[in-house]
Structures are given as C-alpha cells and as structure tokens.
Design an enzyme around this catalytic site. Structure first.
Site, PDB file in Angstrom:
ATOM      1  N   TYR A   1      -9.827  -5.563   4.110  1.00  0.00           N
ATOM      2  CA  TYR A   1      -9.161  -4.298   4.405  1.00  0.00           C
ATOM      3  C   TYR A   1      -9.641  -3.232   3.414  1.00  0.00           C
ATOM      4  O   TYR A   1      -8.963  -2.916   2.446  1.00  0.00           O
ATOM      5  CB  TYR A   1      -7.664  -4.535   4.238  1.00  0.00           C
TER       6      TYR A   1
ATOM      7  N   GLU B   1      -2.257   6.174  19.710  1.00  0.00           N
ATOM      8  CA  GLU B   1      -2.921   4.939  19.284  1.00  0.00           C
ATOM      9  C   GLU B   1      -2.123   3.711  19.720  1.00  0.00           C
ATOM     10  O   GLU B   1      -0.962   3.560  19.339  1.00  0.00           O
ATOM     11  CB  GLU B   1      -3.091   4.928  17.751  1.00  0.00           C
TER      12      GLU B   1
ATOM     13  N   ARG C   1      -7.565  -6.870  14.747  1.00  0.00           N
ATOM     14  CA  ARG C   1      -6.786  -5.945  15.569  1.00  0.00           C
ATOM     15  C   ARG C   1      -7.703  -4.792  15.934  1.00  0.00           C
ATOM     16  O   ARG C   1      -8.586  -4.399  15.173  1.00  0.00           O
ATOM     17  CB  ARG C   1      -5.581  -5.388  14.792  1.00  0.00           C
TER      18      ARG C   1
ATOM     19  N   ARG D   1       1.178   5.603  16.750  1.00  0.00           N
ATOM     20  CA  ARG D   1       1.240   6.956  16.202  1.00  0.00           C
ATOM     21  C   ARG D   1       0.500   7.933  17.089  1.00  0.00           C
ATOM     22  O   ARG D   1      -0.298   7.539  17.947  1.00  0.00           O
ATOM     23  CB  ARG D   1       0.711   6.995  14.769  1.00  0.00           C
TER      24      ARG D   1
ATOM     25  N   ASP E   1     -10.725   0.555   2.251  1.00  0.00           N
ATOM     26  CA  ASP E   1     -10.717   1.979   2.543  1.00  0.00           C
ATOM     27  C   ASP E   1     -12.119   2.534   2.301  1.00  0.00           C
ATOM     28  O   ASP E   1     -12.954   1.875   1.689  1.00  0.00           O
ATOM     29  CB  ASP E   1      -9.698   2.706   1.643  1.00  0.00           C
TER      30      ASP E   1
ATOM     31  N   ARG F   1       9.032   6.402  -3.820  1.00  0.00           N
ATOM     32  CA  ARG F   1       9.206   7.395  -4.897  1.00  0.00           C
ATOM     33  C   ARG F   1      10.613   7.950  -4.930  1.00  0.00           C
ATOM     34  O   ARG F   1      11.197   8.210  -3.867  1.00  0.00           O
ATOM     35  CB  ARG F   1       8.290   8.600  -4.650  1.00  0.00           C
TER      36      ARG F   1
ATOM     37  N   ARG G   1       0.825  -1.216   0.000  1.00  0.00           N
ATOM     38  CA  ARG G   1       0.000   0.000   0.000  1.00  0.00           C
ATOM     39  C   ARG G   1       0.856   1.262   0.000  1.00  0.00           C
ATOM     40  O   ARG G   1       0.417   2.315  -0.402  1.00  0.00           O
ATOM     41  CB  ARG G   1      -0.857   0.031   1.280  1.00  0.00           C
TER      42      ARG G   1
HETATM   43  P1  FAD Z   1     -17.881   0.398   9.817  1.00  0.00           P
HETATM   44  O1  FAD Z   1     -17.593   1.828   9.665  1.00  0.00           O
HETATM   45  O2  FAD Z   1     -17.122  -0.403  10.815  1.00  0.00           O
HETATM   46  O3  FAD Z   1     -19.441   0.265  10.156  1.00  0.00           O
HETATM   47  C1  FAD Z   1     -20.039  -0.919  10.625  1.00  0.00           C
HETATM   48  C2  FAD Z   1     -21.151  -0.508  11.571  1.00  0.00           C
HETATM   49  O4  FAD Z   1     -21.917  -1.675  11.905  1.00  0.00           O
HETATM   50  C3  FAD Z   1     -20.627   0.057  12.888  1.00  0.00           C
HETATM   51  O5  FAD Z   1     -21.203   1.323  13.119  1.00  0.00           O
HETATM   52  C4  FAD Z   1     -21.100  -0.959  13.933  1.00  0.00           C
HETATM   53  O6  FAD Z   1     -21.436  -0.363  15.173  1.00  0.00           O
HETATM   54  C5  FAD Z   1     -22.305  -1.558  13.250  1.00  0.00           C
HETATM   55  N1  FAD Z   1     -22.652  -2.888  13.742  1.00  0.00           N
HETATM   56  C6  FAD Z   1     -21.834  -3.967  13.826  1.00  0.00           C
HETATM   57  N2  FAD Z   1     -22.486  -5.008  14.354  1.00  0.00           N
HETATM   58  C7  FAD Z   1     -23.758  -4.593  14.605  1.00  0.00           C
HETATM   59  C8  FAD Z   1     -24.903  -5.202  15.171  1.00  0.00           C
HETATM   60  N3  FAD Z   1     -24.871  -6.481  15.618  1.00  0.00           N
HETATM   61  N4  FAD Z   1     -26.045  -4.480  15.297  1.00  0.00           N
HETATM   62  C9  FAD Z   1     -26.083  -3.190  14.890  1.00  0.00           C
HETATM   63  N5  FAD Z   1     -25.012  -2.550  14.366  1.00  0.00           N
HETATM   64  C10 FAD Z   1     -23.872  -3.242  14.216  1.00  0.00           C
HETATM   65  N6  FAD Z   1     -10.189   4.399   5.274  1.00  0.00           N
HETATM   66  C11 FAD Z   1      -9.725   5.380   4.460  1.00  0.00           C
HETATM   67  O7  FAD Z   1     -10.166   5.482   3.312  1.00  0.00           O
HETATM   68  N7  FAD Z   1      -8.801   6.270   4.922  1.00  0.00           N
HETATM   69  C12 FAD Z   1      -8.297   6.239   6.184  1.00  0.00           C
HETATM   70  O8  FAD Z   1      -7.473   7.077   6.556  1.00  0.00           O
HETATM   71  C13 FAD Z   1      -8.760   5.204   7.051  1.00  0.00           C
HETATM   72  N8  FAD Z   1      -8.294   5.106   8.300  1.00  0.00           N
HETATM   73  C14 FAD Z   1      -8.760   4.126   9.121  1.00  0.00           C
HETATM   74  C15 FAD Z   1      -8.282   4.048  10.433  1.00  0.00           C
HETATM   75  C16 FAD Z   1      -8.758   3.072  11.290  1.00  0.00           C
HETATM   76  C17 FAD Z   1      -8.245   3.005  12.705  1.00  0.00           C
HETATM   77  C18 FAD Z   1      -9.719   2.128  10.830  1.00  0.00           C
HETATM   78  C19 FAD Z   1     -10.230   1.054  11.728  1.00  0.00           C
HETATM   79  C20 FAD Z   1     -10.196   2.198   9.536  1.00  0.00           C
HETATM   80  C21 FAD Z   1      -9.728   3.182   8.664  1.00  0.00           C
HETATM   81  N9  FAD Z   1     -10.207   3.302   7.364  1.00  0.00           N
HETATM   82  C22 FAD Z   1      -9.743   4.288   6.542  1.00  0.00           C
HETATM   83  C23 FAD Z   1     -11.222   2.367   6.845  1.00  0.00           C
HETATM   84  C24 FAD Z   1     -12.665   2.859   7.019  1.00  0.00           C
HETATM   85  O9  FAD Z   1     -12.954   3.034   8.382  1.00  0.00           O
HETATM   86  C25 FAD Z   1     -13.606   1.830   6.416  1.00  0.00           C
HETATM   87  O10 FAD Z   1     -13.356   1.636   5.064  1.00  0.00           O
HETATM   88  C26 FAD Z   1     -15.079   2.167   6.554  1.00  0.00           C
HETATM   89  O11 FAD Z   1     -15.385   2.688   7.800  1.00  0.00           O
HETATM   90  C27 FAD Z   1     -15.845   0.911   6.330  1.00  0.00           C
HETATM   91  O12 FAD Z   1     -17.186   1.137   6.511  1.00  0.00           O
HETATM   92  P2  FAD Z   1     -18.113  -0.077   6.943  1.00  0.00           P
HETATM   93  O13 FAD Z   1     -19.521   0.422   6.797  1.00  0.00           O
HETATM   94  O14 FAD Z   1     -17.739  -1.301   6.227  1.00  0.00           O
HETATM   95  O15 FAD Z   1     -17.742  -0.403   8.455  1.00  0.00           O
HETATM   96  N1  UDP Z   2       3.819   1.003   7.807  1.00  0.00           N
HETATM   97  C1  UDP Z   2       5.099   0.978   8.310  1.00  0.00           C
HETATM   98  N2  UDP Z   2       5.611   2.120   8.859  1.00  0.00           N
HETATM   99  C2  UDP Z   2       4.899   3.273   8.913  1.00  0.00           C
HETATM  100  C3  UDP Z   2       3.610   3.298   8.362  1.00  0.00           C
HETATM  101  C4  UDP Z   2       3.084   2.134   7.821  1.00  0.00           C
HETATM  102  O1  UDP Z   2       5.738  -0.036   8.299  1.00  0.00           O
HETATM  103  O2  UDP Z   2       5.420   4.278   9.426  1.00  0.00           O
HETATM  104  C5  UDP Z   2       3.279  -0.264   7.246  1.00  0.00           C
HETATM  105  C6  UDP Z   2       2.501  -1.077   8.269  1.00  0.00           C
HETATM  106  O3  UDP Z   2       2.774  -2.436   8.027  1.00  0.00           O
HETATM  107  C7  UDP Z   2       1.068  -0.795   7.932  1.00  0.00           C
HETATM  108  C8  UDP Z   2       1.135  -0.631   6.413  1.00  0.00           C
HETATM  109  O4  UDP Z   2       2.400  -0.009   6.178  1.00  0.00           O
HETATM  110  O5  UDP Z   2       0.213  -1.836   8.296  1.00  0.00           O
HETATM  111  C9  UDP Z   2       0.030   0.200   5.829  1.00  0.00           C
HETATM  112  O6  UDP Z   2       0.075   1.479   6.444  1.00  0.00           O
HETATM  113  P1  UDP Z   2      -1.145   2.455   6.381  1.00  0.00           P
HETATM  114  O7  UDP Z   2      -0.771   3.696   7.068  1.00  0.00           O
HETATM  115  O8  UDP Z   2      -1.627   2.532   4.975  1.00  0.00           O
HETATM  116  O9  UDP Z   2      -2.225   1.656   7.224  1.00  0.00           O
HETATM  117  P2  UDP Z   2      -3.598   2.083   7.909  1.00  0.00           P
HETATM  118  O10 UDP Z   2      -3.267   2.127   9.357  1.00  0.00           O
HETATM  119  O11 UDP Z   2      -4.032   3.412   7.358  1.00  0.00           O
HETATM  120  O12 UDP Z   2      -4.523   1.000   7.534  1.00  0.00           O
END
Ligand code: FAD
Ligand code: UDP
Length: 376
Positions: free
Chosen positions: A356, A308, A253, A284, A358, A180, A176
C-alpha cells in the site's frame, strides 16, 4: 550486448522515477506500458478544461523535503489541502476525526469534553483487549475513537471499500487516519501537500523527457523478446503474473468509476465527499475541479464528478489496492522469495511489492534505493 541498460515495465511513478534517475546517469532506458498512456494511476484526462483523475483522486502529500523538492522541479504544485467530508445518512461530518467531527457527532465543544466522550465510547473495547494489541481493523477503530464514530463513519465505508468485514482486515489500514483534538480538517499530517498545477501528466512528462517510451505494449505478450532487449528489467507490474501465478493469484480491490459531466459550476462544494453508510453503493464522490481552484475551468458552468464503486479485482480489471490480509501476505512471501533470487530483475512499486504505497513513498523508495547505486 543488449540494446538497453534497463527495460522498465510500467510508466507509473516507480517506473518513471527510476527511468529519470537511470537516464540522468547516462543509462539507456526503454519504458513500456500496456495502457495507451504513460503515468500509471496518476494519469489525468482533460475534459472541459478540467483534469480528471482517471484512476481515482490523487493528492500528493509528504513530509520528505527531498521528495517534495524533487517533484516540484518538474512542475509547480498548488497548496491543495485535502479536507474530505463524510455524509452519513444525509448528515455531514468533517474528516479526519477532529473537534468539528466530535461537535457534529456529540455536541461537545472543548477538547476535554471530546476526550471524555471518546474515552467513554472506547472503554468497553479497550477492556476487552486485556492489554493486548488490537488484532484487526474493528478492534483498532473501536479502541481509537469508540463506538459511534466506528459505526457511523468507519464500518460501512471500510466494508464497502474492502469487501470484507472489519474483523477480517488488518489494523494498520485505519491507523493512516489522524485523530485530533483541534478544529483542523486537514486530512494529512504531512508538511507538504498539493496537486501539480496543470495536472499529474506534467510531472510524468518531466520525469520521462528524453527517454524512449512505448505505450499499449504488454510485457507478457512478447516476454522472450523483451527479456533479451535489456541487461536489467525493472518490473512494476503484478509480481504473481510475472511468475505465471504458480503459487496462486494475489487478491486486489479495484474501483469502478462512474464519471459524469454536470451543467453546474459547483456540484458538491468539495473535492471529496465520502458516503459512509452501507446502503449507498458507492464509497465516495469526487468533484475534480476542486483540486485545482487556480485553473480557469473552475469558473465554468460545467463540472465533472466521479462516483467510486469498490469491487473485487478480476482478470481484465485494473488492480488497485493490494489486500494485505494474512492469506495474501503469506502468498506474497512465496513470490518475494523467488524475486530475491533474481539477478537481472528489479521489482518495485505497488503491484510488484504488493504494498500500500502512496506516491511519495514510491518516489522516496526509488531515490533512496537506486540513486546511490547509480552514483557508484
Ligand atoms: P502504478 O501507477 O500502478 O503503475 C504501474 C504501471 O505498470 C501501470 O501503468 C500499468 O499499466 C503498468 N503495467 C502493469 N503490468 C504491465 C505489463 N505486463 N506490461 C506493461 N505495463 C504494465 N497516493 C497518494 O500519495 N495520494 C493519493 O491520494 C492516492 N490516491 C490513490 C487512489 C487510488 C484509487 C489508487 C489506486 C491509488 C492511490 N494512491 C495515492 C497511490 C498511488 O497511485 C501509487 O502510490 C502510485 O501510483 C504507485 O505507482 P506505481 O508505479 O507503483 O504503480
Ligand atoms: N476510512 C473510513 N471512513 C472514511 C474514510 C476512510 O473508515 O470516511 C478508512 C477506510 O478503512 C480506509 C482507510 O480509512 O481504507 C484509509 O483511508 P484513506 O482515505 O487514507 O484511503 P485511500 O483510499 O486514500 O487509500
């Protein structure tokens, strides 16, 4: 006749986008979520005028213009460019891996010097593969950027984040990150990138306007009732939970956030600083105000940071990252085989597809798969 066409379990971006499309095509929907708010993981909580990303930093980025136009119709996005900085034992390196990183790491000043250094650094690992593909994250990282960067910027961070050795993790995770030979600190290669002005809740509110919703409502607490209330269920929770964990539990996780208000205007000068050594227990530190420099709260003498801590998921915690290793992938396949035979349940999103995704992927998936369905 059931009361609703669709019961949507989960108000994250998958559920909310699906509900928006179905509603637009005249379908009667109910969205339920077990959390006390809507929006899933993109939900923001306002403190001191700052939109705190409650479930971790979310930066929207996509190369899909349709997806970008789709989200921008609900809320304008700013042009936030993600440029995280890595802190390894007090020394700072720009991410993703680019000329600034290579200069800080080795003192090289031209792309040719950097490339020569990378080739020298990865030689041993490339030879050890004897022409085969990298089989795990360590092999992938060593053959991509070599030893120094792997040891200082990847190994510690990745092992903290995933709680597993790099040799036990799939290679795709590290693919991912761009590498560059330019002085470009933009973490993403996508054409479009930004944060909704006023926070992600505005996006979710836009998607769910005019749709019935119930928060603090867990599908499993009254499953029989909910199953009868709609012709089709759109399930975005955990697929293994849906099937009563009959084959065993999928692993996730999760992240514990230690959030603190600090009496200073600018704490770390950047939204994201990664701590890449193994001694510092958090992965981070996020300083939320930097995501929205246009927000008047940016100038206030207070700021909010979140450290975090990545940990293994257990019951009662929020499942964040699916662990797509061999064991879990095999287990997911068993649940997926059951899901494929369902006629009245649609499984979608990060938890139900154990993928996984986004944010833009989730929206793209709903638009591609279900918009045509409603149009016929
Ligand atoms: P979710 O947002 O998890 O929604 C699922 C919902 O279902 C939740 O609200 C939950 O409460 C509900 N639910 C589950 N079980 C039940 C139940 N039994 N009854 C009722 N409700 C229920 N994506 C990016 O593009 N850029 C980023 O920078 C980025 N950063 C991230 C950082 C973190 C820490 C995490 C965890 C994810 C990140 N993502 C990021 C990914 C992004 O969060 C997801 O792609 C997106 O939220 C997925 O949406 P979803 O609807 O699949 O799941
Ligand atoms: N990663 C790393 N060092 C960093 C940032 C990211 O090794 O400083 C690696 C790590 O394995 C991570 C992956 O790159 O799981 C993807 O990082 P990204 O920030 O895209 O993950 P996110 O937490 O947004 O899902």
């Amino acid at each position: 006749m059931a009361q609703y066409d669709y019961l949507i379990v989960g108000s994250g971006l998958f559920g909310a986008t699906f509900a928006y499309l179905a509603n637009k095509h005249g379908k009667k929907c109910l969205v339920i979520d077990k959390r006390p708010h809507l929006g899933g993981n993109v939900y923001c909580e306002e403190t001191e005028g700052i939109h705190v990303h409650k479930y971790g930093a979310h930066i929207f980025h996509t190369s899909n213009k349709e997806v970008w136009d789709f989200v921008n119709q609900f809320v304008p996005f700013n042009r936030y460019t993600n440029s995280p900085v890595a802190n390894y034992k007090g020394k700072l390196y720009n991410l993703p891996f680019n000329m600034n990183t290579f200069y800080a790491m080795w003192g090289v000043t031209t792309p040719q010097e950097a490339l020569a250094k990378i080739n020298e650094q990865k030689k041993e690992a490339v030879e050890a593969l004897h022409g085969r593909e990298p089989a795990n994250l360590e092999e992938q990282a060593l053959t991509l950027v070599g030893k120094d960067i792997y040891e200082k910027l990847i190994k510690g961070y990745t092992e903290k984040q995933w709680g597993r050795k790099c040799t036990e993790l799939p290679a795709f995770i590290i693919k991912r990150l761009p590498v560059r030979l330019t002085f470009d600190n933009n973490y993403f290669n996508d054409a479009y990138q930004g944060i909704p002005i006023g926070g992600y809740n505005k996006l979710v509110e836009g998607l769910l306007t005019g749709i019935e919703t119930k928060t603090s409502t867990d599908f499993f607490v009254n499953r029989t009732y909910w199953e009868k209330c709609a012709d089709t269920i759109v399930f975005t929770g955990k697929i293994d939970e849906f099937y009563g964990y009959q084959f065993g539990k999928l692993e996730y996780r999760t992240v514990r956030f230690e959030t603190e208000t600090i009496a200073t205007q600018n704490y770390q000068g950047n939204a994201v600083i990664n701590y890449t050594d193994s001694e510092i227990p958090y992965t981070r530190v996020i300083e939320h105000k930097h995501f929205e420099p246009e927000n008047p709260a940016w100038n206030s003498e207070k700021t909010i940071i979140s450290r975090e801590y990545s940990t293994e998921w257990k019951d009662g915690m929020e499942p964040f990252y699916p662990v797509n290793d061999e064991k879990n992938s095999a287990l997911y396949k068993k649940y997926k085989a059951l899901a494929d035979n369902e006629k009245h349940v649609i499984f979608g999103g990060r938890l139900a597809e154990y993928k996984y995704y986004d944010m833009d992927d989730v929206i793209e998936e709903v638009l591609d798969r279900y918009d045509p369905l409603f149009n016929f």
